[in-house]
Scaffold this motif. Sequence first.
Motif, PDB file in Angstrom:
ATOM      1  N   ASP A 727       2.338  -2.439   2.936  1.00  0.00           N
ATOM      2  CA  ASP A 727       2.032  -0.955   2.334  1.00  0.00           C
ATOM      3  C   ASP A 727       3.488  -0.730   2.915  1.00  0.00           C
ATOM      4  O   ASP A 727       2.846   0.398   2.320  1.00  0.00           O
ATOM      5  CB  ASP A 727       0.370  -0.309   2.544  1.00  0.00           C
ATOM      6  CG  ASP A 727      -0.832  -1.740   2.510  1.00  0.00           C
ATOM      7  OD1 ASP A 727      -1.698  -1.797   3.480  1.00  0.00           O
ATOM      8  OD2 ASP A 727      -1.042  -1.844   1.622  1.00  0.00           O
ATOM      9  N   ARG A 729       7.003   0.768   2.099  1.00  0.00           N
ATOM     10  CA  ARG A 729       8.037   0.609   1.393  1.00  0.00           C
ATOM     11  C   ARG A 729       9.741   1.102   1.514  1.00  0.00           C
ATOM     12  O   ARG A 729       9.313   2.446   1.752  1.00  0.00           O
ATOM     13  CB  ARG A 729       7.731   0.674  -0.514  1.00  0.00           C
ATOM     14  CG  ARG A 729       7.070  -0.460  -0.905  1.00  0.00           C
ATOM     15  CD  ARG A 729       6.813   0.608  -2.353  1.00  0.00           C
ATOM     16  NE  ARG A 729       5.915  -0.105  -3.226  1.00  0.00           N
ATOM     17  CZ  ARG A 729       4.457  -0.592  -3.279  1.00  0.00           C
ATOM     18  NH1 ARG A 729       3.833   0.248  -1.748  1.00  0.00           N
ATOM     19  NH2 ARG A 729       3.687  -1.869  -3.812  1.00  0.00           N
ATOM     20  N   THR A 738      15.054   5.533  -0.043  1.00  0.00           N
ATOM     21  CA  THR A 738      13.995   6.343  -0.039  1.00  0.00           C
ATOM     22  C   THR A 738      12.965   4.979   0.376  1.00  0.00           C
ATOM     23  O   THR A 738      12.973   3.614   0.465  1.00  0.00           O
ATOM     24  CB  THR A 738      13.970   6.025  -1.705  1.00  0.00           C
ATOM     25  OG1 THR A 738      14.803   6.929  -2.106  1.00  0.00           O
ATOM     26  CG2 THR A 738      12.061   6.779  -1.795  1.00  0.00           C
ATOM     27  N   TRP A 739      11.825   5.921   1.226  1.00  0.00           N
ATOM     28  CA  TRP A 739      10.683   5.372   2.356  1.00  0.00           C
ATOM     29  C   TRP A 739       9.317   5.637   1.656  1.00  0.00           C
ATOM     30  O   TRP A 739       9.119   6.682   0.890  1.00  0.00           O
ATOM     31  CB  TRP A 739      10.430   5.606   3.472  1.00  0.00           C
ATOM     32  CG  TRP A 739      10.530   6.669   3.970  1.00  0.00           C
ATOM     33  CD1 TRP A 739       9.292   7.328   4.170  1.00  0.00           C
ATOM     34  CD2 TRP A 739      10.938   7.923   4.387  1.00  0.00           C
ATOM     35  NE1 TRP A 739       9.466   8.064   4.935  1.00  0.00           N
ATOM     36  CE2 TRP A 739      10.302   9.202   4.726  1.00  0.00           C
ATOM     37  CE3 TRP A 739      12.357   8.163   3.703  1.00  0.00           C
ATOM     38  CZ2 TRP A 739      10.802  10.331   4.837  1.00  0.00           C
ATOM     39  CZ3 TRP A 739      12.671   9.861   4.011  1.00  0.00           C
ATOM     40  CH2 TRP A 739      12.178  10.721   4.139  1.00  0.00           C
ATOM     41  N   SER A 740       8.205   4.700   1.866  1.00  0.00           N
ATOM     42  CA  SER A 740       6.686   5.422   2.203  1.00  0.00           C
ATOM     43  C   SER A 740       6.022   4.427   2.628  1.00  0.00           C
ATOM     44  O   SER A 740       6.384   3.207   2.654  1.00  0.00           O
ATOM     45  CB  SER A 740       6.592   4.736   0.449  1.00  0.00           C
ATOM     46  OG  SER A 740       5.003   5.269  -0.218  1.00  0.00           O
ATOM     47  N   PRO A 770       5.276  10.948   4.870  1.00  0.00           N
ATOM     48  CA  PRO A 770       5.336  10.197   5.014  1.00  0.00           C
ATOM     49  C   PRO A 770       6.159   8.820   3.777  1.00  0.00           C
ATOM     50  O   PRO A 770       5.721   7.920   3.511  1.00  0.00           O
ATOM     51  CB  PRO A 770       3.862   9.638   4.989  1.00  0.00           C
ATOM     52  CG  PRO A 770       3.227  10.601   4.289  1.00  0.00           C
ATOM     53  CD  PRO A 770       4.641  12.463   4.515  1.00  0.00           C
ATOM     54  N   ALA A 771       6.378   9.684   3.515  1.00  0.00           N
ATOM     55  CA  ALA A 771       7.625   9.234   2.367  1.00  0.00           C
ATOM     56  C   ALA A 771       8.919  10.189   1.768  1.00  0.00           C
ATOM     57  O   ALA A 771       7.962  11.730   2.404  1.00  0.00           O
ATOM     58  CB  ALA A 771       6.130   9.320   0.455  1.00  0.00           C
ATOM     59  N   GLY A 772       9.564   9.835   1.752  1.00  0.00           N
ATOM     60  CA  GLY A 772      10.395  10.731   1.506  1.00  0.00           C
ATOM     61  C   GLY A 772      11.706   9.566   0.615  1.00  0.00           C
ATOM     62  O   GLY A 772      12.611   8.924   0.765  1.00  0.00           O
ATOM     63  N   THR A 773      13.564  10.595   0.276  1.00  0.00           N
ATOM     64  CA  THR A 773      14.168  10.485   0.783  1.00  0.00           C
ATOM     65  C   THR A 773      15.437  10.990   1.414  1.00  0.00           C
ATOM     66  O   THR A 773      15.135  12.467   1.656  1.00  0.00           O
ATOM     67  CB  THR A 773      14.103  10.751  -0.774  1.00  0.00           C
ATOM     68  OG1 THR A 773      14.295  10.029  -1.540  1.00  0.00           O
ATOM     69  CG2 THR A 773      16.344   9.944  -1.041  1.00  0.00           C
TER      70      THR A 773
END
Length: 804
Positions: A727, A729, A738-740, A770-773
């Motif tokens: 789950d 990335r 970039t992450w998630s 929890p997500a972004g660049t």
Amino acid sequence: MYVALNLSPSYHNVTWSGFRAGMRFFLILISGIYGVSAQPSRNMSLVGQLDYTPDLCNIWGYADTAGHEYALIGLETGLSIVSLDTPSAPREVFRVPGVYSQWREVKTWDHYAYVTNETGNGLLIVDLAGLPDTVVYKDTVLSDIQTSHTLFIADGFLYLAGPDQYNGGSAIFSLQDPWIPVFVGAYTDRYVHDQYVRGNRGYMAEILNGSMTILDLTDKTQPLVIGYVDYYNAFTHNTWLNDAGTVCYTTDELPEAYIIAWDITDPGNITELDRIRSSVSAGTAIPHNVHVLNDFLVSAYYRDGVQIVDGARPHNLIETGYYDTNARTGPGFNGVWGVYPYLPSGLILASDIENGLFVLRPSYQRACYLEGMIRDAATQQALPQVEVRILGTDQATLSLNDGHFATGTPDAGTYEVVFERFGYERDTVTVILDHSVVTELDIQLVPIPRTTLVLTVRDALTQAPVQGVTLELKPDGYAPITYTTGNDGTVTDPYWVIYPYEWKAGVWGHITRAGTLSGVPGQPPVTILLEPGYADDFALDLGWEVTGTAQRGIWERGEPKGVRYTGWTLTPETDLPDDVGDACYTTGNTSNIGYGDDVDNGYTWLSSPWIHLRGYTSPWMHVHRWFFNWSLNGGLPDGPGNDFLGIYLTNGADTVEVRRYTGPFDTTWAETLLPIRAYLPDDSLIRVLFYAQDFEPGNQDGVEATLDGFEIKEGFALPVADVLDPDIRLFVWDQAATWSVPVAYAGEELTLELISLNGQQVARMPLTGPAGTARLPDSLQPGMYLAVLMRGDTRLALVRYLSF
């Protein structure tokens, strides 16, 4: 004695002076590259010399009614008046002080001398009537003109070139009262560096525009443009007419530049007749000022000293004399600034910037002319591009499109002359050449045996014929011959010359190949197989487009000359090793002199043909670059310039900048790798664009760029993920990550670590949310890294990342 009448604030012509100061400093630095041996003189001898402490500028001469001759020498600190009563021992009799200026020009009218400078106080006027006992002088500001670069006087009118008040053009004054010039009119279209006027015609040297303009001066209140010519790599410095007024000679103040003869009989259709360079430094020196006397061109040629060229036949210019005043050779603003060949005694005066006044005695000797016509012996058709060489000399030329040729020698004698063109038997003729004599030849070259060539190009995978292929066949020692395949992939030449060849074959969308071909009678059909793909070593012209506004240094395909400059290699001396051919793309390739043909006064684009990406999953672009970007500040090296080399991708609607290199230099081949889908994710049809710029006036920045080894590949170095939680990335590309992660991880401490392959941590970045660049550090060096996503001390994901 008069003193300066006006002490208004001084001005600088920044456009010209700033450029010249920087160029002068830097070109002095490279004198050692070209040696320091003075060349022997020809048809000129030294009569006298006078040393000076300040540097010299331009020079003029004056003869009074009693026959006494004088040299009028512009110094950085004023005007020097030198008696030539004893030419072997020239003697300064007066020095008129002036504001300090690196540029000082002198001309005369009646018994008055007029002196310009580029610092202030206007025009210096000197009354010479009291020589040799006294002189009277004054500074005067005419029509608010504090400074001007040069001047010319003709028929009682004074022309001041380069004043700021008139757009740097030419301001015209009546000398009806020589002591009080009166403004008449001005030419303001463009900056004028120098000019020549005869009758009602003016010939303007527009150096920054790279052009020569002819004016009708019948109405001096409103000068009218009646002729104009610009030309490649022009830096038009001065102009001068021949005796008949049918030819205007120009100089370009650049390394490796020429003195050019222009036919001006029709001002609306100015055409080039011939061009010539100095032999002293094999054409590398900078020409400065040309003058004409009895159809001899007498020129100040900086480090090559003084040059004399026979211009009696302006379509056939031949150097007949020179005197080298200094030990330096090659490019640089050292040596002779100005010459004056018009004294009644026939002596030539030369101002050497560092070495003082030279009094020279010329021997004006007409050249020996060799001219004629060359034809095909079988068809009697005119043969262009035949090389004509006079053995034992450095004289060589090519026949024109109508088969005519013109050359010659400065010395009489018996010579062997070789006529050579590929496809014909070489012919050697013995001629006797004499001064002032035109020896005419009618040459007929015999064609060598021919056969029929049938050559087909096919796709290596499908065996289908490939149309539009460029085929270059190069016979040893001769220029290449180019063909293009038709719809059937075939070229047929029934008159193919039997000879061994090296060949190259290429078309956009297939990989260029090279090989050899031995010609034999009844040559059997030849097939060449090309693999599909996008790769270009620039060995052939495959359709790249060059556009832009730069006046010099535009993208040019060819074998690189290699520019060396004060210890740096600005452009490579050879193309990328182990590729096809010897060519690459470089910004200007006409000179191997630093700042000789770099990007200047604008920008230049190099655009690939369209690239079809159907069938590519992860296309990457790969290219090798060589880039130099150095700033000059007041003549001193001042670090990287404010220019750049940019790489762009476009789909026709959107254009994205993907790389920007600012330098100061890549003085070796450096690689660029970039993932195309990261910038244009969904496009199957794109172009790659390369951009270089230098908007500084003159050569305030040196900008040189070279490209080679372009290719599009599938999956060059794609990051490979090692994800420990399905789950989670993590994707790292270009300069960003970039992450998630699952929402359950919200509020947890997330970090991204970059680890080199030897295990050293080179960066640690906190991540928010929890997500972004996140942007990667700009200081990251090229290489392979492991990018690790961490939650506290727990590793969540790992990605291999290639930084470039």
